[in-house]
Design a protein around this motif. Structure first.
Motif, mmCIF file in Angstrom:
data_model
loop_
_atom_site.group_PDB
_atom_site.id
_atom_site.type_symbol
_atom_site.label_atom_id
_atom_site.label_comp_id
_atom_site.label_asym_id
_atom_site.label_seq_id
_atom_site.Cartn_x
_atom_site.Cartn_y
_atom_site.Cartn_z
ATOM 1 N N GLU A 109 0.640 -1.435 -0.070
ATOM 2 C CA GLU A 109 0.350 0.293 -0.041
ATOM 3 C C GLU A 109 0.476 1.031 0.025
ATOM 4 O O GLU A 109 0.608 2.193 -0.396
ATOM 5 N N ARG A 110 2.147 0.988 0.161
ATOM 6 C CA ARG A 110 3.173 2.435 -0.119
ATOM 7 C C ARG A 110 3.581 2.761 -1.241
ATOM 8 O O ARG A 110 3.343 3.851 -1.152
ATOM 9 N N GLU A 111 3.347 1.915 -1.726
ATOM 10 C CA GLU A 111 3.704 1.454 -3.817
ATOM 11 C C GLU A 111 2.367 2.213 -4.629
ATOM 12 O O GLU A 111 2.376 2.971 -5.042
ATOM 13 N N VAL A 112 1.115 1.547 -3.845
ATOM 14 C CA VAL A 112 -0.116 2.159 -4.456
ATOM 15 C C VAL A 112 -1.061 2.064 -3.651
ATOM 16 O O VAL A 112 -1.568 1.005 -2.622
ATOM 17 N N ALA A 113 -1.881 3.061 -3.740
ATOM 18 C CA ALA A 113 -2.720 3.744 -2.840
ATOM 19 C C ALA A 113 -3.636 3.441 -3.227
ATOM 20 O O ALA A 113 -5.396 3.660 -2.501
ATOM 21 N N THR A 114 -3.955 3.981 -4.631
ATOM 22 C CA THR A 114 -5.057 4.397 -5.221
ATOM 23 C C THR A 114 -5.127 3.307 -6.629
ATOM 24 O O THR A 114 -4.304 3.542 -7.775
ATOM 25 N N VAL A 115 -6.001 3.295 -7.483
ATOM 26 C CA VAL A 115 -5.800 2.565 -8.804
ATOM 27 C C VAL A 115 -7.890 3.623 -9.692
ATOM 28 O O VAL A 115 -8.628 3.615 -9.012
ATOM 29 N N LEU A 116 -7.368 4.578 -10.526
ATOM 30 C CA LEU A 116 -8.638 4.619 -11.369
ATOM 31 C C LEU A 116 -9.311 3.822 -12.253
ATOM 32 O O LEU A 116 -8.182 3.340 -13.770
ATOM 33 N N LEU A 117 -10.184 3.275 -12.641
ATOM 34 C CA LEU A 117 -10.728 2.638 -13.732
ATOM 35 C C LEU A 117 -11.160 3.540 -14.663
ATOM 36 O O LEU A 117 -12.568 4.323 -14.182
ATOM 37 N N LEU A 118 -10.302 3.562 -16.266
ATOM 38 C CA LEU A 118 -11.908 4.862 -16.907
ATOM 39 C C LEU A 118 -12.523 3.382 -17.962
ATOM 40 O O LEU A 118 -11.420 2.791 -18.042
ATOM 41 N N ALA A 119 -13.785 3.952 -17.970
ATOM 42 C CA ALA A 119 -14.749 3.286 -19.079
ATOM 43 C C ALA A 119 -14.978 3.529 -19.593
ATOM 44 O O ALA A 119 -16.174 4.270 -19.767
ATOM 45 N N PRO A 120 -14.635 4.853 -20.646
ATOM 46 C CA PRO A 120 -14.706 5.268 -21.786
ATOM 47 C C PRO A 120 -16.156 5.313 -22.368
ATOM 48 O O PRO A 120 -17.003 5.828 -22.441
ATOM 49 N N GLU A 121 -16.404 4.638 -22.981
ATOM 50 C CA GLU A 121 -17.428 3.425 -23.522
ATOM 51 C C GLU A 121 -18.770 3.007 -22.870
ATOM 52 O O GLU A 121 -19.644 2.707 -23.809
ATOM 53 N N PRO A 150 -17.224 7.485 -17.418
ATOM 54 C CA PRO A 150 -17.225 6.738 -16.578
ATOM 55 C C PRO A 150 -16.005 6.201 -15.853
ATOM 56 O O PRO A 150 -14.774 5.931 -16.203
ATOM 57 N N MET A 151 -15.427 6.416 -14.078
ATOM 58 C CA MET A 151 -14.571 6.485 -13.548
ATOM 59 C C MET A 151 -14.844 5.564 -12.633
ATOM 60 O O MET A 151 -15.447 6.326 -11.671
ATOM 61 N N ILE A 152 -14.073 4.719 -12.374
ATOM 62 C CA ILE A 152 -13.950 4.195 -10.536
ATOM 63 C C ILE A 152 -12.809 4.255 -10.016
ATOM 64 O O ILE A 152 -11.659 3.868 -10.383
ATOM 65 N N ASN A 153 -12.650 4.675 -8.808
ATOM 66 C CA ASN A 153 -11.569 4.799 -8.228
ATOM 67 C C ASN A 153 -11.432 4.005 -6.689
ATOM 68 O O ASN A 153 -12.557 3.800 -6.591
ATOM 69 N N LEU A 154 -10.577 3.267 -6.957
ATOM 70 C CA LEU A 154 -10.221 2.162 -5.459
ATOM 71 C C LEU A 154 -9.357 3.015 -4.767
ATOM 72 O O LEU A 154 -8.691 3.227 -4.723
ATOM 73 N N LEU A 155 -9.729 2.603 -3.651
ATOM 74 C CA LEU A 155 -9.599 2.958 -2.652
ATOM 75 C C LEU A 155 -8.526 2.253 -1.378
ATOM 76 O O LEU A 155 -9.866 1.529 -1.219
ATOM 77 N N ARG A 156 -7.932 2.637 -0.434
ATOM 78 C CA ARG A 156 -7.415 1.546 0.611
ATOM 79 C C ARG A 156 -8.660 2.551 1.680
ATOM 80 O O ARG A 156 -7.872 3.085 2.344
ATOM 81 N N THR A 157 -9.907 1.814 2.588
ATOM 82 C CA THR A 157 -10.287 1.897 3.441
ATOM 83 C C THR A 157 -9.485 2.340 4.942
ATOM 84 O O THR A 157 -10.087 3.804 5.227
ATOM 85 N N PRO A 158 -8.187 2.049 5.078
ATOM 86 C CA PRO A 158 -7.757 2.681 6.177
ATOM 87 C C PRO A 158 -6.799 3.212 5.776
ATOM 88 O O PRO A 158 -6.352 4.261 6.489
ATOM 89 N N GLN A 159 -6.229 4.191 4.573
ATOM 90 C CA GLN A 159 -6.068 5.177 4.005
ATOM 91 C C GLN A 159 -6.412 6.037 4.467
ATOM 92 O O GLN A 159 -6.356 7.515 4.343
ATOM 93 N N VAL A 160 -7.958 6.338 3.260
ATOM 94 C CA VAL A 160 -8.931 7.270 4.112
ATOM 95 C C VAL A 160 -9.222 7.457 5.069
ATOM 96 O O VAL A 160 -9.140 8.841 5.544
ATOM 97 N N ARG A 161 -9.489 6.568 6.970
ATOM 98 C CA ARG A 161 -9.906 6.494 7.209
ATOM 99 C C ARG A 161 -8.809 7.407 8.121
ATOM 100 O O ARG A 161 -9.180 8.552 8.546
#
Length: 108
Positions: A3-15, A78-89
């Motif tokens: 999680e120190r390397e990747v905190a979030t992922v952004l998925l783009l779905a243009p179609e 359209p996009m989805i942002n995946l976040l790590r709950t502990p980091q959000v808190r």
């Protein structure tokens, strides 16, 4: 992945449901239900963005679909942002509940 390397992922779905905010909203509900049934909400959170986004409770309360507050979750595709709950808190510590929403509504 660390999680120190990747905190979030952004998925783009243009179609995917770009012309249907309601369809994307139904998809969002399905994904959130899956997180809950798999008991993953303590690890992951999903935040959804769409070109036609409008808060479910906001159409009348905030002045209609074109109200500024609805633009906080609008995006070109359209996009989805995946976040790590502990980091959000951790980031939310010391911030009163609802204050980010209220600030966004005032600033937009």
């Amino acid at each position: 992945v660390d999680e120190r390397e990747v905190a979030t992922v952004l998925l783009l779905a243009p179609e995917f449901t770009s012309g249907s905010a309601e369809g994307f909203d139904a998809f969002a509900d399905s994904l959130n239900e899956a997180l809950t049934s798999l008991k993953l909400e303590e690890k992951l959170q999903l935040v959804f963005f769409h070109p036609g986004f409008a808060f479910r409770d906001g159409k009348e309360r905030m002045g209609g679909e074109g109200a500024a507050a609805n633009f906080a979750r609008r995006s070109p595709v359209p996009m989805i942002n995946l976040l790590r709950t502990p980091q959000v808190r951790a980031a939310q510590k010391g911030i009163p509940t609802g204050s980010v929403y209220d600030t966004n509504e005032k600033n937009l």
